[in-house]
Design an enzyme around this catalytic site. Structure first.
Site, PDB file in Angstrom:
ATOM      1  N   HIS A 259       0.739  -1.096  -0.196  1.00 31.94           N
ATOM      2  CA  HIS A 259       0.319   0.137   0.114  1.00 31.94           C
ATOM      3  C   HIS A 259       1.187   0.770  -0.481  1.00 31.94           C
ATOM      4  O   HIS A 259       1.709   1.478   1.112  1.00 31.94           O
ATOM      5  CB  HIS A 259      -0.818   0.154   1.310  1.00 31.94           C
ATOM      6  CG  HIS A 259      -2.150   0.896   1.091  1.00 31.94           C
ATOM      7  ND1 HIS A 259      -2.238   2.417   1.390  1.00 31.94           N
ATOM      8  CD2 HIS A 259      -3.441   1.038   0.821  1.00 31.94           C
ATOM      9  CE1 HIS A 259      -3.258   2.775   0.619  1.00 31.94           C
ATOM     10  NE2 HIS A 259      -3.997   1.898   0.565  1.00 31.94           N
TER      11      HIS A 259
ATOM     12  N   ASP B 140      -8.224  -4.924   0.001  1.00 28.66           N
ATOM     13  CA  ASP B 140      -8.678  -6.375  -0.859  1.00 28.66           C
ATOM     14  C   ASP B 140      -8.066  -7.532  -0.963  1.00 28.66           C
ATOM     15  O   ASP B 140      -8.634  -8.584  -1.411  1.00 28.66           O
ATOM     16  CB  ASP B 140      -8.028  -5.403  -2.190  1.00 28.66           C
ATOM     17  CG  ASP B 140      -8.102  -4.073  -2.535  1.00 28.66           C
ATOM     18  OD1 ASP B 140      -9.792  -3.912  -2.633  1.00 28.66           O
ATOM     19  OD2 ASP B 140      -7.696  -3.026  -3.646  1.00 28.66           O
TER      20      ASP B 140
HETATM   21  N1  ACO Z   1       4.337  -7.604  -4.896  1.00 29.18           N
HETATM   22  C1  ACO Z   1       6.088  -7.943  -4.973  1.00 29.18           C
HETATM   23  N2  ACO Z   1       6.089  -6.392  -4.999  1.00 29.18           N
HETATM   24  C2  ACO Z   1       5.821  -5.199  -4.570  1.00 29.18           C
HETATM   25  C3  ACO Z   1       4.282  -5.293  -4.644  1.00 29.18           C
HETATM   26  C4  ACO Z   1       3.275  -6.516  -4.315  1.00 29.18           C
HETATM   27  N3  ACO Z   1       2.411  -6.471  -4.607  1.00 29.18           N
HETATM   28  N4  ACO Z   1       4.375  -4.266  -4.102  1.00 29.18           N
HETATM   29  C5  ACO Z   1       5.099  -3.658  -4.250  1.00 29.18           C
HETATM   30  N5  ACO Z   1       6.761  -4.641  -4.191  1.00 29.18           N
HETATM   31  C6  ACO Z   1       7.315  -4.192  -4.537  1.00 29.18           C
HETATM   32  C7  ACO Z   1       7.962  -3.219  -5.704  1.00 29.18           C
HETATM   33  O1  ACO Z   1       8.580  -3.585  -6.264  1.00 29.18           O
HETATM   34  C8  ACO Z   1       9.036  -2.699  -5.319  1.00 29.18           C
HETATM   35  O2  ACO Z   1       9.798  -3.655  -5.035  1.00 29.18           O
HETATM   36  P1  ACO Z   1      11.613  -2.135  -5.261  1.00 29.18           P
HETATM   37  O3  ACO Z   1      12.209  -1.393  -4.417  1.00 29.18           O
HETATM   38  O4  ACO Z   1      12.814  -4.051  -4.732  1.00 29.18           O
HETATM   39  O5  ACO Z   1      11.465  -1.588  -6.644  1.00 29.18           O
HETATM   40  C9  ACO Z   1       8.950  -1.903  -3.362  1.00 29.18           C
HETATM   41  O6  ACO Z   1       8.063  -2.998  -3.498  1.00 29.18           O
HETATM   42  C10 ACO Z   1       7.733  -0.845  -3.263  1.00 29.18           C
HETATM   43  O7  ACO Z   1       6.651  -0.648  -4.529  1.00 29.18           O
HETATM   44  P2  ACO Z   1       6.112   0.761  -5.128  1.00 29.18           P
HETATM   45  O8  ACO Z   1       5.779   0.204  -6.686  1.00 29.18           O
HETATM   46  O9  ACO Z   1       7.078   1.944  -5.021  1.00 29.18           O
HETATM   47  O10 ACO Z   1       5.224   0.843  -4.014  1.00 29.18           O
HETATM   48  P3  ACO Z   1       4.555   2.203  -4.523  1.00 29.18           P
HETATM   49  O11 ACO Z   1       3.591   1.979  -2.362  1.00 29.18           O
HETATM   50  O12 ACO Z   1       3.913   2.996  -5.698  1.00 29.18           O
HETATM   51  O13 ACO Z   1       2.775   1.165  -4.418  1.00 29.18           O
HETATM   52  C11 ACO Z   1       0.423  -0.304  -4.798  1.00 29.18           C
HETATM   53  C12 ACO Z   1       1.181   0.406  -3.669  1.00 29.18           C
HETATM   54  C13 ACO Z   1       0.220   0.194  -5.984  1.00 29.18           C
HETATM   55  C14 ACO Z   1      -0.523  -0.659  -3.661  1.00 29.18           C
HETATM   56  C15 ACO Z   1       1.487  -1.448  -4.925  1.00 29.18           C
HETATM   57  O14 ACO Z   1       2.172  -2.379  -3.633  1.00 29.18           O
HETATM   58  C16 ACO Z   1       1.241  -3.153  -5.845  1.00 29.18           C
HETATM   59  O15 ACO Z   1       0.867  -3.140  -6.819  1.00 29.18           O
HETATM   60  N6  ACO Z   1       0.040  -3.873  -5.142  1.00 29.18           N
HETATM   61  C17 ACO Z   1      -0.220  -4.476  -5.386  1.00 29.18           C
HETATM   62  C18 ACO Z   1      -1.641  -4.302  -5.951  1.00 29.18           C
HETATM   63  C19 ACO Z   1      -2.637  -4.038  -4.899  1.00 29.18           C
HETATM   64  O16 ACO Z   1      -2.918  -4.579  -4.281  1.00 29.18           O
HETATM   65  N7  ACO Z   1      -3.010  -2.583  -4.468  1.00 29.18           N
HETATM   66  C20 ACO Z   1      -4.662  -2.850  -3.986  1.00 29.18           C
HETATM   67  C21 ACO Z   1      -3.922  -0.979  -3.173  1.00 29.18           C
HETATM   68  S1  ACO Z   1      -5.013  -1.434  -1.807  1.00 29.18           S
HETATM   69  C22 ACO Z   1      -5.827  -0.151  -2.707  1.00 29.18           C
HETATM   70  O17 ACO Z   1      -5.932   0.583  -3.146  1.00 29.18           O
HETATM   71  C23 ACO Z   1      -7.889  -0.520  -2.207  1.00 29.18           C
END
Ligand code: ACO
Length: 427
Positions: A316, A373
């Protein structure tokens, strides 16, 4: 008294610029850089708005480190455990919980507004049978603006509250009709005798003329435990300060477009799998994984920097410790296990993923925890709700938040059209 300020120095010229700090009533203060471009000739650069406050608001407070969420100052745990979704709607719109009489009036008002204009019903026929309910829902909500092209006077509280009540009330009907159109079965009209949440479940599941009949999957007519679970899910989704879809709603509001069009834009933004679409993706991913024996391989895929596969329902932008909504839903899921059939292969896979991810260095070091979610996907599956309806259910809960934010934006005399700048890197 001396103001709290931050001084910035341009190392190229030695010139200094001073900006005021504005204190928040809770959470981080902000640096007021509204004159930054005029002062320096430069823009600030913050893709994804990770450090930018675009408005001030009194609606929702989140502390992502502590895992705290409050609507109008009231902790989410208290609302989820002691109050209904409709009480939460009243709270968001009126900044206080309703009295018993106020709740009765509000409930009646919402029940009465649930019917759709006959003209709007024809819209559903224009869509292919298997249209995703999110596509139909967003189109139908846009078209509401053509049926109700008034209620834009922000001086008149009754007028904008009527506009808000109408959209909160009609969206469940539109969502249920979109779903039944997707299945190719007749619509069920709203029932004035039923509560907000039970009415929605009935419009989704019942047979015309016999709402107590068994459904084709053998599932009996609606159980109270299911109504309670769905009502809690609506409450937990009701608002979430300046998330992606709310930012879109405020952005559209800033251009002066009709509020229902702004809500339809929020619906479109929510659909994406990085946002509200994640709940549908969680279950699609669990089905794709297929067996507990495959979980380890998918966890490795999620950790691989050369693979863009992500574990849906994990991570998140704001919560970096735990998502308080997910904590409430995990407890609810455990309670439901007793009453509904939750011990399926899908649940076993979900539990295994949760167990591994919570103890794996990759997920721990990046603060990746199950988000709301992850659990809504599982609970809604247990309620026999098909995954194409998960994001529409998120929409139903979030509509009150969007419309409350729309009203706040419109009443804010300092609000401006949303118009960010850019760092040009082209020819
Ligand atoms: N699985 C594996 N790795 C992940 C995940 C995941 N679900 N989420 C983040 N990471 C990793 C990224 O690859 C990144 O790794 P790195 O630093 O080695 O490059 C690091 O964690 C940070 O990720 P970002 O994308 O920079 O984090 P951001 O805060 O921008 O994204 C988000 C948040 C979009 C929710 C992301 O965690 C994601 O895509 N999750 C999966 C989708 C999801 O569950 N969305 C629902 C969110 S809740 C809502 O909207 C109600």
């Amino acid at each position: 008294m001396k103001k709290n300020t931050v001084t910035l120095t341009d190392n190229r010229t030695g010139e200094t610029y001073e900006y005021n700090i504005i204190n928040a009533s809770r959470g981080p203060s902000v640096l007021d850089i509204r004159t930054f471009f005029a002062d320096t000739g430069m823009f600030t650069y913050d893709p994804g708005f990770t450090a930018t406050a675009a408005c001030d608001s009194t609606i929702t407070f989140i502390d992502g480190t502590k895992g705290e969420l409050r609507y109008r100052g009231i902790p989410i745990e208290e609302l989820a455990n002691k109050h209904s979704y409709l009480e939460t709607c009243f709270l968001l719109l009126n900044s206080r919980l309703p009295s018993k009489e106020e709740l009765t009036d509000f409930d009646l008002e919402i029940r009465h507004r649930a019917y759709l204009h006959r003209g709007l019903r024809k819209l559903f026929d224009a869509f292919p049978d298997n249209a995703h309910p999110m596509a139909t829902l967003s189109a139908a909500v846009t078209s509401l603006a053509s049926f109700y092209n008034e209620h834009l006077d922000m001086e008149d509280e009754n007028e904008y509250l009527e506009m808000a009540h109408r959209i909160i009330s009609k969206i469940p009907t539109i969502a249920a009709f979109a779903y039944r159109h997707f299945l190719g079965i007749p619509f069920i009209e709203p029932d004035l005798d039923l509560s907000f949440t039970k009415n929605f479940l009935t419009m989704m599941r019942a047979y015309p003329g016999g709402k107590m009949h068994l459904l084709p999957n053998g599932h009996a007519a609606i159980k109270e435990v299911e109504v309670r679970a769905l009502d809690t899910i609506f409450t937990l989704h009701a608002d979430h300060e300046q998330n992606a879809s709310t930012t879109v709603v405020r952005g559209v509001a800033s251009t002066g477009a009709h509020p229902y069009v702004a809500i339809a834009s929020g619906i479109a933004a929510l659909w994406g799998r990085a946002h509200g679409g994640a709940n549908e993706s969680v279950i699609a991913q669990l089905e794709h994984i297929g067996s507990v024996d495959n979980v380890e391989a998918f966890i490795e895929k999620a950790k691989d920097p050369n693979d863009d596969f992500r574990l849906m329902g994990f991570g998140h932008r704001v919560y970096k410790n735990f998502d308080p909504r997910a904590k409430i839903l995990k407890k609810l899921q455990d309670e439901l296990r007793e009453e509904l059939n939750l011990d399926t292969e899908l649940m076993t896979i979900a539990r295994k993923i949760e167990e591994i991810a919570l103890s794996d260095e990759y997920f721990i070091s990046r603060n990746l925890y199950p988000n709301i979610d992850f659990y809504t996907g599982i609970i809604l599956t247990a309620l026999q709700i098909p995954k194409s309806m998960f994001t529409p259910i998120f929409v139903i809960g979030r509509t009150v938040g969007w419309i409350t934010q729309w009203i706040e934006f419109k009443k804010d005399e300092t609000s401006k059209i949303a118009r960010p700048r850019q760092l040009y890197t082209g020819e």
